[in-house]
Design a protein around this motif. Structure first.
Motif, PDB file in Angstrom:
ATOM      1  N   PRO A  83       0.838  -1.209   0.000  1.00  0.00           N
ATOM      2  CA  PRO A  83       0.000   0.000   0.000  1.00  0.00           C
ATOM      3  C   PRO A  83       0.870   1.256   0.000  1.00  0.00           C
ATOM      4  CG  PRO A  83      -0.834  -1.589   1.587  1.00  0.00           C
ATOM      5  CD  PRO A  83       0.483  -2.127   1.098  1.00  0.00           C
ATOM      6  N   GLY A  84       0.455   2.236  -0.773  1.00  0.00           N
ATOM      7  CA  GLY A  84       1.197   3.485  -0.857  1.00  0.00           C
ATOM      8  C   GLY A  84       2.189   3.541  -1.993  1.00  0.00           C
ATOM      9  N   SER A  85       2.452   2.415  -2.638  1.00  0.00           N
ATOM     10  CA  SER A  85       3.398   2.400  -3.749  1.00  0.00           C
ATOM     11  C   SER A  85       2.669   2.626  -5.067  1.00  0.00           C
ATOM     12  CB  SER A  85       4.155   1.073  -3.792  1.00  0.00           C
ATOM     13  OG  SER A  85       3.268   0.009  -4.086  1.00  0.00           O
ATOM     14  N   ARG A  86       3.404   3.047  -6.081  1.00  0.00           N
ATOM     15  CA  ARG A  86       2.793   3.326  -7.385  1.00  0.00           C
ATOM     16  C   ARG A  86       2.252   2.058  -8.036  1.00  0.00           C
ATOM     17  NH1 ARG A  86       6.389   6.955 -11.249  1.00  0.00           N
ATOM     18  NH2 ARG A  86       4.462   6.739 -12.443  1.00  0.00           N
ATOM     19  N   ALA A  87       2.878   0.924  -7.749  1.00  0.00           N
ATOM     20  CA  ALA A  87       2.458  -0.332  -8.383  1.00  0.00           C
ATOM     21  C   ALA A  87       1.245  -0.957  -7.700  1.00  0.00           C
ATOM     22  CB  ALA A  87       3.614  -1.327  -8.386  1.00  0.00           C
ATOM     23  N   TYR A  88       0.895  -0.480  -6.515  1.00  0.00           N
ATOM     24  CA  TYR A  88      -0.228  -1.042  -5.757  1.00  0.00           C
ATOM     25  C   TYR A  88      -1.511  -0.890  -6.566  1.00  0.00           C
ATOM     26  CZ  TYR A  88      -2.940  -1.953  -1.430  1.00  0.00           C
ATOM     27  OH  TYR A  88      -3.766  -2.472  -0.452  1.00  0.00           O
ATOM     28  N   SER A  89      -2.259  -1.991  -6.699  1.00  0.00           N
ATOM     29  CA  SER A  89      -3.408  -2.006  -7.604  1.00  0.00           C
ATOM     30  C   SER A  89      -4.512  -2.892  -7.043  1.00  0.00           C
ATOM     31  CB  SER A  89      -2.976  -2.547  -8.973  1.00  0.00           C
ATOM     32  OG  SER A  89      -2.623  -3.920  -8.857  1.00  0.00           O
ATOM     33  N   SER A  90      -5.599  -2.976  -7.786  1.00  0.00           N
ATOM     34  CA  SER A  90      -6.701  -3.839  -7.365  1.00  0.00           C
ATOM     35  C   SER A  90      -6.242  -5.293  -7.265  1.00  0.00           C
ATOM     36  CB  SER A  90      -7.875  -3.713  -8.337  1.00  0.00           C
ATOM     37  OG  SER A  90      -7.476  -4.007  -9.659  1.00  0.00           O
ATOM     38  N   LEU A  91      -5.391  -5.734  -8.201  1.00  0.00           N
ATOM     39  CA  LEU A  91      -4.899  -7.110  -8.158  1.00  0.00           C
ATOM     40  C   LEU A  91      -4.016  -7.339  -6.927  1.00  0.00           C
ATOM     41  CD1 LEU A  91      -5.316  -9.576  -9.977  1.00  0.00           C
ATOM     42  CD2 LEU A  91      -3.161  -9.031 -11.113  1.00  0.00           C
ATOM     43  N   SER A  92      -3.252  -6.322  -6.529  1.00  0.00           N
ATOM     44  CA  SER A  92      -2.434  -6.425  -5.312  1.00  0.00           C
ATOM     45  C   SER A  92      -3.322  -6.716  -4.106  1.00  0.00           C
ATOM     46  CB  SER A  92      -1.672  -5.122  -5.047  1.00  0.00           C
ATOM     47  OG  SER A  92      -1.087  -4.579  -6.187  1.00  0.00           O
ATOM     48  N   VAL A  93      -4.419  -5.969  -3.999  1.00  0.00           N
ATOM     49  CA  VAL A  93      -5.324  -6.112  -2.857  1.00  0.00           C
ATOM     50  C   VAL A  93      -5.940  -7.504  -2.825  1.00  0.00           C
ATOM     51  CG1 VAL A  93      -7.468  -5.289  -1.815  1.00  0.00           C
ATOM     52  CG2 VAL A  93      -5.846  -3.650  -2.796  1.00  0.00           C
ATOM     53  N   LEU A  94      -6.475  -7.943  -3.961  1.00  0.00           N
ATOM     54  CA  LEU A  94      -7.152  -9.238  -4.005  1.00  0.00           C
ATOM     55  C   LEU A  94      -6.184 -10.375  -3.691  1.00  0.00           C
ATOM     56  CD1 LEU A  94      -9.390  -8.706  -7.164  1.00  0.00           C
ATOM     57  CD2 LEU A  94     -10.001  -8.376  -4.762  1.00  0.00           C
ATOM     58  N   TYR A  95      -4.972 -10.294  -4.223  1.00  0.00           N
ATOM     59  CA  TYR A  95      -3.999 -11.356  -3.960  1.00  0.00           C
ATOM     60  C   TYR A  95      -3.563 -11.372  -2.502  1.00  0.00           C
ATOM     61  CZ  TYR A  95      -3.216 -14.113  -8.078  1.00  0.00           C
ATOM     62  OH  TYR A  95      -3.371 -15.053  -9.071  1.00  0.00           O
ATOM     63  N   ARG A  96      -3.351 -10.220  -1.914  1.00  0.00           N
ATOM     64  CA  ARG A  96      -2.920 -10.190  -0.515  1.00  0.00           C
ATOM     65  C   ARG A  96      -4.001 -10.745   0.419  1.00  0.00           C
ATOM     66  NH1 ARG A  96       1.472  -7.499   1.248  1.00  0.00           N
ATOM     67  NH2 ARG A  96       2.804  -6.594  -0.353  1.00  0.00           N
ATOM     68  N   GLU A 126     -15.673  -5.680  -6.141  1.00  0.00           N
ATOM     69  CA  GLU A 126     -16.474  -4.542  -6.605  1.00  0.00           C
ATOM     70  C   GLU A 126     -15.998  -3.244  -5.957  1.00  0.00           C
ATOM     71  OE1 GLU A 126     -20.671  -4.945  -6.293  1.00  0.00           O
ATOM     72  OE2 GLU A 126     -20.690  -6.998  -7.045  1.00  0.00           O
ATOM     73  N   VAL A 127     -15.764  -3.294  -4.644  1.00  0.00           N
ATOM     74  CA  VAL A 127     -15.304  -2.100  -3.927  1.00  0.00           C
ATOM     75  C   VAL A 127     -13.904  -1.708  -4.392  1.00  0.00           C
ATOM     76  CG1 VAL A 127     -14.694  -1.167  -1.661  1.00  0.00           C
ATOM     77  CG2 VAL A 127     -16.735  -2.597  -1.914  1.00  0.00           C
ATOM     78  N   VAL A 128     -13.029  -2.689  -4.493  1.00  0.00           N
ATOM     79  CA  VAL A 128     -11.638  -2.424  -4.866  1.00  0.00           C
ATOM     80  C   VAL A 128     -11.551  -1.823  -6.266  1.00  0.00           C
ATOM     81  CG1 VAL A 128      -9.438  -3.539  -5.404  1.00  0.00           C
ATOM     82  CG2 VAL A 128     -10.684  -4.179  -3.342  1.00  0.00           C
ATOM     83  N   ARG A 129     -12.260  -2.410  -7.211  1.00  0.00           N
ATOM     84  CA  ARG A 129     -12.170  -1.915  -8.590  1.00  0.00           C
ATOM     85  C   ARG A 129     -12.816  -0.538  -8.727  1.00  0.00           C
ATOM     86  NH1 ARG A 129      -9.479  -5.313 -11.533  1.00  0.00           N
ATOM     87  NH2 ARG A 129      -9.562  -7.569 -11.157  1.00  0.00           N
ATOM     88  N   ALA A 130     -13.868  -0.286  -7.964  1.00  0.00           N
ATOM     89  CA  ALA A 130     -14.467   1.049  -7.983  1.00  0.00           C
ATOM     90  C   ALA A 130     -13.485   2.085  -7.444  1.00  0.00           C
ATOM     91  CB  ALA A 130     -15.747   1.057  -7.158  1.00  0.00           C
ATOM     92  N   ALA A 131     -12.800   1.746  -6.363  1.00  0.00           N
ATOM     93  CA  ALA A 131     -11.860   2.687  -5.753  1.00  0.00           C
ATOM     94  C   ALA A 131     -10.652   2.939  -6.648  1.00  0.00           C
ATOM     95  CB  ALA A 131     -11.413   2.153  -4.395  1.00  0.00           C
ATOM     96  N   PHE A 132     -10.094   1.879  -7.217  1.00  0.00           N
ATOM     97  CA  PHE A 132      -8.913   2.040  -8.065  1.00  0.00           C
ATOM     98  C   PHE A 132      -9.268   2.536  -9.463  1.00  0.00           C
ATOM     99  CE2 PHE A 132      -6.841  -0.514  -4.822  1.00  0.00           C
ATOM    100  CZ  PHE A 132      -5.566   0.028  -4.802  1.00  0.00           C
ATOM    101  N   GLY A 133     -10.536   2.421  -9.832  1.00  0.00           N
ATOM    102  CA  GLY A 133     -10.952   2.914 -11.140  1.00  0.00           C
ATOM    103  C   GLY A 133     -10.890   4.424 -11.243  1.00  0.00           C
ATOM    104  N   GLN A 134     -10.883   5.096 -10.097  1.00  0.00           N
ATOM    105  CA  GLN A 134     -10.777   6.562 -10.050  1.00  0.00           C
ATOM    106  C   GLN A 134      -9.683   6.912  -9.042  1.00  0.00           C
ATOM    107  OE1 GLN A 134     -12.550   8.661 -11.943  1.00  0.00           O
ATOM    108  NE2 GLN A 134     -13.838   7.097 -12.888  1.00  0.00           N
ATOM    109  N   ARG A 135      -8.454   6.543  -9.355  1.00  0.00           N
ATOM    110  CA  ARG A 135      -7.357   6.653  -8.389  1.00  0.00           C
ATOM    111  C   ARG A 135      -7.129   8.075  -7.899  1.00  0.00           C
ATOM    112  NH1 ARG A 135      -3.263   1.987  -8.924  1.00  0.00           N
ATOM    113  NH2 ARG A 135      -2.031   3.265  -7.514  1.00  0.00           N
ATOM    114  N   ARG A 136      -7.419   9.063  -8.728  1.00  0.00           N
ATOM    115  CA  ARG A 136      -7.146  10.446  -8.333  1.00  0.00           C
ATOM    116  C   ARG A 136      -8.244  11.030  -7.451  1.00  0.00           C
ATOM    117  NH1 ARG A 136      -4.235  13.582 -13.410  1.00  0.00           N
ATOM    118  NH2 ARG A 136      -2.511  12.104 -13.669  1.00  0.00           N
TER     119      ARG A 136
END
Length: 234
Positions: free
Chosen positions: A116-129, A176-186
């Motif tokens: 978390p907090g890194s540029r590479a952190y993504s929805s796939l990172s969350v689901l895998y962890r 669903e929550v993760v992809r919604a959040a990362f879909g609008q990263r800014r």
């Protein structure tokens, strides 16, 4: 591996297949290239305990494949085009697989293992962890392959957590929550979730003890799980 069943994605010339077949009870190896399949079958290049299936790995009924096999492992050398969807597919099988070991582009491995907090952190990172323990076994230089690719590769192993962190039906709502959040990263978390149709995200964030002004990349995987559970109750 004696007694194990292995599903291999990407037979290629059968070099890895033969090595796997020497160690496992049986191997199901999947190859999409018709020319390679014809050559492997015509020259009988695979051992008797290796079954060659001509198919697109993304089009297969994976739950059915795994149900027919006990103590199943997956081994794959994944092309970039199918790495993300197949990696996601394997998460749905985490309750049936011993582990999966994949050769992927290094930037995909970086995303899987990102903090978390890194540029590479993504929805796939969350689901895998949330679902598995990950280990990068090694990075491989382009010169180790033929033909030489333009990218570096990593060999990564995923092992399902011995005690599941998610309920049997929780991965989809968390996603669903993760992809919604990362879909609008800014956007802030509340605005991204509101834009995706989640009801009263500010109040739900407050109930979870999460700053609604935070952005997706700053949240730990467990925070997304907490949000998904609260939204399901709302």
């Amino acid at each position: 591996m004696p007694g194990d069943s292995v599903i291999e994605v990407g037979t290629g010339l059968g070099i890895l297949t033969r090595s796997l077949a020497a160690r496992a009870e049986r191997v199901l190896t999947i190859e999409v290239d018709a020319g390679l399949v014809r050559a492997l079958r015509a020259d009988a290049l695979l051992p008797a305990n290796a079954l060659l299936l001509h198919a697109d790995a993304l089009a297969l009924d994976w739950p059915a494949l795994v149900r027919e096999r006990a103590a199943t492992r997956v081994v794959a050398n994944l092309p970039y085009a199918i790495s993300a969807p197949l990696l996601r597919c394997l998460l749905d099988l985490r309750g049936r697989l011993v582990d999966w070991s994949v050769m992927i582009q290094r930037d995909v491995a970086d995303r899987l293992l990102a903090e978390p907090g890194s540029r590479a952190y993504s929805s796939l990172s969350v689901l895998y962890r949330l679902c598995v323990a990950l280990r990068r076994e090694r990075d491989l230089a382009p010169g180790l392959f033929f033909p030489v690719p333009n990218v570096r590769s990593s060999f990564v192993r995923a092992t399902p957590h011995p005690v599941a962190r998610l309920g049997a039906d929780e991965l989809a709502p968390v996603e669903e929550v993760v992809r919604a959040a990362f879909g609008q990263r800014r956007k802030t978390l509340a605005n991204a979730l509101r834009g995706a149709g989640f009801p009263d995200p500010s109040a739900v964030c407050a109930a979870a003890g999460i700053d609604s002004r935070a952005r997706a990349e700053s949240l730990a995987p467990e925070a997304f799980l907490a949000l998904a559970r609260l939204f399901r109750r709302a």
